[in-house]
Design a protein around this motif. Structure first.
Motif, PDB file in Angstrom:
ATOM      1  N   ALA A 101       0.825  -1.211   0.000  1.00  0.00           N
ATOM      2  CA  ALA A 101       0.000   0.000   0.000  1.00  0.00           C
ATOM      3  C   ALA A 101       0.861   1.264   0.000  1.00  0.00           C
ATOM      4  CB  ALA A 101      -0.935  -0.007   1.207  1.00  0.00           C
ATOM      5  N   GLU A 102       1.969   1.223   0.745  1.00  0.00           N
ATOM      6  CA  GLU A 102       2.862   2.386   0.799  1.00  0.00           C
ATOM      7  C   GLU A 102       3.522   2.617  -0.560  1.00  0.00           C
ATOM      8  OE1 GLU A 102       6.716   4.001   3.361  1.00  0.00           O
ATOM      9  OE2 GLU A 102       5.741   2.104   3.853  1.00  0.00           O
ATOM     10  N   HIS A 103       3.918   1.539  -1.218  1.00  0.00           N
ATOM     11  CA  HIS A 103       4.524   1.677  -2.548  1.00  0.00           C
ATOM     12  C   HIS A 103       3.524   2.265  -3.547  1.00  0.00           C
ATOM     13  CE1 HIS A 103       6.073   0.699  -6.493  1.00  0.00           C
ATOM     14  NE2 HIS A 103       4.966  -0.005  -6.709  1.00  0.00           N
ATOM     15  N   ILE A 104       2.313   1.754  -3.517  1.00  0.00           N
ATOM     16  CA  ILE A 104       1.300   2.254  -4.446  1.00  0.00           C
ATOM     17  C   ILE A 104       1.018   3.728  -4.186  1.00  0.00           C
ATOM     18  CG2 ILE A 104      -1.110   2.006  -5.153  1.00  0.00           C
ATOM     19  CD1 ILE A 104      -0.860  -0.979  -4.478  1.00  0.00           C
ATOM     20  N   LYS A 105       0.969   4.086  -2.931  1.00  0.00           N
ATOM     21  CA  LYS A 105       0.716   5.485  -2.571  1.00  0.00           C
ATOM     22  C   LYS A 105       1.830   6.381  -3.085  1.00  0.00           C
ATOM     23  CE  LYS A 105      -0.256   8.381   1.470  1.00  0.00           C
ATOM     24  NZ  LYS A 105      -0.393   8.386   2.940  1.00  0.00           N
ATOM     25  N   ASN A 106       3.075   5.952  -2.898  1.00  0.00           N
ATOM     26  CA  ASN A 106       4.214   6.746  -3.371  1.00  0.00           C
ATOM     27  C   ASN A 106       4.247   6.811  -4.894  1.00  0.00           C
ATOM     28  OD1 ASN A 106       5.033   7.195  -0.747  1.00  0.00           O
ATOM     29  ND2 ASN A 106       6.450   5.456  -0.712  1.00  0.00           N
ATOM     30  N   THR A 107       3.856   5.718  -5.556  1.00  0.00           N
ATOM     31  CA  THR A 107       3.835   5.707  -7.021  1.00  0.00           C
ATOM     32  C   THR A 107       2.839   6.726  -7.550  1.00  0.00           C
ATOM     33  OG1 THR A 107       4.424   3.365  -7.045  1.00  0.00           O
ATOM     34  CG2 THR A 107       3.463   4.270  -9.059  1.00  0.00           C
ATOM     35  N   ARG A 108       1.669   6.767  -6.951  1.00  0.00           N
ATOM     36  CA  ARG A 108       0.665   7.741  -7.387  1.00  0.00           C
ATOM     37  C   ARG A 108       1.139   9.168  -7.123  1.00  0.00           C
ATOM     38  NH1 ARG A 108      -1.508   4.938 -11.070  1.00  0.00           N
ATOM     39  NH2 ARG A 108      -2.478   3.014 -10.350  1.00  0.00           N
ATOM     40  N   LYS A 109       1.829   9.371  -5.995  1.00  0.00           N
ATOM     41  CA  LYS A 109       2.364  10.700  -5.703  1.00  0.00           C
ATOM     42  C   LYS A 109       3.407  11.103  -6.733  1.00  0.00           C
ATOM     43  CE  LYS A 109       1.607  10.879  -0.692  1.00  0.00           C
ATOM     44  NZ  LYS A 109       2.277  10.977   0.636  1.00  0.00           N
ATOM     45  N   ASP A 110       4.248  10.145  -7.118  1.00  0.00           N
ATOM     46  CA  ASP A 110       5.269  10.432  -8.122  1.00  0.00           C
ATOM     47  C   ASP A 110       4.631  10.838  -9.445  1.00  0.00           C
ATOM     48  OD1 ASP A 110       7.148   9.817  -6.267  1.00  0.00           O
ATOM     49  OD2 ASP A 110       7.591   7.810  -7.040  1.00  0.00           O
ATOM     50  N   GLN A 111       3.606  10.108  -9.854  1.00  0.00           N
ATOM     51  CA  GLN A 111       2.942  10.425 -11.111  1.00  0.00           C
ATOM     52  C   GLN A 111       2.290  11.797 -11.065  1.00  0.00           C
ATOM     53  OE1 GLN A 111       0.262   7.169 -11.675  1.00  0.00           O
ATOM     54  NE2 GLN A 111       1.863   5.736 -12.326  1.00  0.00           N
TER      55      GLN A 111
END
Length: 586
Positions: free
Chosen positions: A216-226
């Motif tokens: 969940a943390e990785h997905i959250k950071n990925t969306r923030k990066d995008q």
């Protein structure tokens, strides 16, 4: 040619007193050939050597000569020069032997064919380029530009202070094969790098302790990066788990273990978009789950799912508060034509004695169909609302806190494609597709409305100001439809009249029903009933009624008052489609 060896006539000597003209020429027989070779492409020679022969014994009479004036040399006319060149060229061809002439003519014909083909090809390409309305014929400009292939060969190792790569004169253009090899090599390196990160993550203690949290943390950071890339921000978080890059599955509808409709998605993706897993949906991987999306007050439909549930706060627990709770459905594009609302659970307070929803109500705004205000019990009902282009549709439920009531709602909001077989015909608020089925009016129930009128009698359960169509899909090889009442429900057809004064044994029969002009306030329309003159039905009963008019449809109409009507419930009809009759003799 044989007379060229004749003896030349002696020229009369010039007197001493008379000076000879240096430019004068003598006339007489001269040799027709020239000692100087002919130049095919050069200028005409101006001097020739005269070849004389030995004198013969034959003597001719002396011939007097007169001076011939020589014209001054003039500038050659371009046309004359061209004509002379052609003549010389023709003369040169005549001196070739037969074999060389044949070879020469063959080369000339091939050259003309090649030039003709080239001209046709250029003209065809020109016409093709001229079809482009914006740019027109760009070929002349392209022909004028030099080749710039060499300018793209740059040294990536050495950069100037300006940051521009330095030009490499020795570099050669890369072939397509070389570029393909470099691209595959780069992709392979990226894949190995992702695999290495996955292995590192799987070995980490944090992942073993709580893998869901790490994902969940990785997905959250990925969306923030995008998002930051879109906004131009350079502050980025490290990607701990390249989850979505490993593979995808087809997002198809599914039914969860809780009986709710969902979308088949990867577990992490489901959590990212706010859904929750309800069982698995694919045999390819255990990570594929049936993702169910739900929302409450102030929510918006998810663009990654065709089905979203609008629930009361704290569902499945009842809600006893007040205020307005709204949920908005936004179609992703114009390929979505309708919104189907299924009342999986719906229970609000009952209307007043005239059928008006004054305490609690549900309203739908933004669609292309007028929707009646709804309240009461409507479990199992459904409605279709057409979208107006890509404009959203908002479902709002208003409740009154002063009235204590265990309110519950769970609405399934399904977006119907314009090409779907489940799309309802225009003008149909409800649409049934079975050969047999049951049709209920909104808020129909066996029990009477607890609200009492001014005379202390129970009010109606029918909702006021209803005016909508009910459609039934015509099945293949079925030509008519029959409507009837369930035998175990005496109040299954009570639209008008005081049902408290009618004997229970008579309720539901055609004897206590009404038709035609007697039905002016609340009534049901069945088009062209077989054996019955009128198509309007009201009262407290209805006999079996058949209609062979296609499409199969009914219309339900109510007014805003229940004067003289007591304890009406609405209607509950059972329908069955009848097969087409077989023609005799077949």
């Amino acid at each position: 040619m044989g007379k060229l060896n004749k003896k030349l006539t002696p020229v009369k000597p010039i007197p001493a007193k008379q000076k000879a003209d240096p430019e004068a020429k003598t006339s007489g027989p001269f040799p027709i050939y020239r000692s100087m070779p002919v130049q095919l492409n050069g200028p005409e020679p101006k001097s020739f050597k005269v070849q004389t022969t030995k004198k013969t014994k034959a003597v001719t009479k002396p011939v007097t000569t007169t001076p011939i004036p020589v014209p001054a040399p003039a500038q050659d006319d371009p046309e004359d020069a061209k004509t002379k060149t052609k003549k010389l060229r023709k003369l040169a061809i005549t001196r070739l032997n037969k074999k060389d002439k044949k070879k020469f003519r063959k080369e000339e014909v091939l050259k003309k064919i090649e030039l003709t083909q080239s001209a046709f090809k250029s003209e065809k390409e020109k016409k093709k380029r001229e079809k482009t309305a914006v740019t027109g014929d760009m070929r002349p400009l392209l022909d004028a530009l030099p080749s710039l292939d060499s300018l793209f060969q740059l040294k990536s190792a050495e950069n100037l202070k300006t940051g521009v790569p330095k030009y490499d004169k020795k570099a050669k253009p890369k072939t397509k094969q070389q570029l393909k090899v470099e691209r595959l090599k780069k992709q392979k390196g990226e894949f190995l790098n992702r695999c290495q990160k996955v292995n590192q993550l799987l070995k980490s203690k944090k992942y073993r302790k709580n893998p869901k949290k790490m994902i969940a943390e990785h997905i959250k950071n990925t969306r923030k990066d995008q998002l930051k890339l879109l906004l131009g921000s350079s502050d980025r978080h490290g990607r701990q788990f390249p989850f979505y890059s490993l593979g995808r599955i087809k997002n198809v509808p599914c039914i969860g273990t809780n009986g709710l409709a969902g979308t088949c998605q990867i577990k992490g993706e489901c959590a990212t978009f706010g859904g929750y897993a309800s069982g698995t949906c694919s045999a390819l991987t255990r990570q594929a789950v049936c993702c169910v999306y739900s929302g409450t007050c102030g929510g918006t439909s998810n663009t990654n799912a065709n089905v979203t549930y609008f629930q009361n706060s704290g569902y499945p627990s009842p809600y006893n508060g007040g205020g307005t709770c709204s949920f908005t459905v936004v179609p992703p594009d114009s390929s979505i034509c309708q919104l189907r609302i299924d009342f999986t659970a719906f229970s609000l307070s009952q209307p007043d004695t005239n059928g008006n929803c004054v305490v609690d109500n549900m309203q739908v705004t933004g669609g292309g169909t007028r929707f009646p205000t709804m309240c009461g019990d409507n479990n199992g009902q459904h409605i279709y609302i057409p979208f107006s282009g890509t404009s959203p549709i908002t479902v709002s439920i208003s409740t009154t806190a002063a009235m204590s009531f265990p309110r519950v709602w769970n609405l399934q909001l399904s977006q119907i494609s314009c090409t779907s077989a489940y799309q309802a015909p225009a003008g149909c608020l409800q649409y049934f597709t079975g050969i047999t089925g049951d049709v209920y009016s909104f808020n129909y129930g066996v029990a009477a409305n607890p609200a009492m009128n001014a005379m202390g009698l129970p009010g109606t359960r029918q909702l006021a100001l209803s005016n909508y169509g009910i459609c039934i899909q015509n099945a293949a090889s079925y030509c008519s439809i029959t409507y009837s009442l369930p035998a175990t429900e005496p109040y299954a057809f009570t639209l008008t009249s005081d049902v408290t004064t009618i004997a229970p044994a008579m309720l539901g029969t055609a004897a206590v029903g009404a038709q035609g002009t007697a039905c002016t306030t609340d009534f049901l329309v069945i088009p062209n009933p077989v054996g019955i003159a009128a198509d309007r039905f009201c009262g407290a009963g209805l006999g079996p009624t058949t209609s062979n008019t296609l499409p199969f449809v009914m219309y339900y109409v109510t007014d805003a008052a229940e004067t003289g009507d007591v304890a009406n419930r609405g209607f509950h009809l059972q329908y069955v489609q009848n097969s087409c009759p077989i023609p005799s003799g077949k």
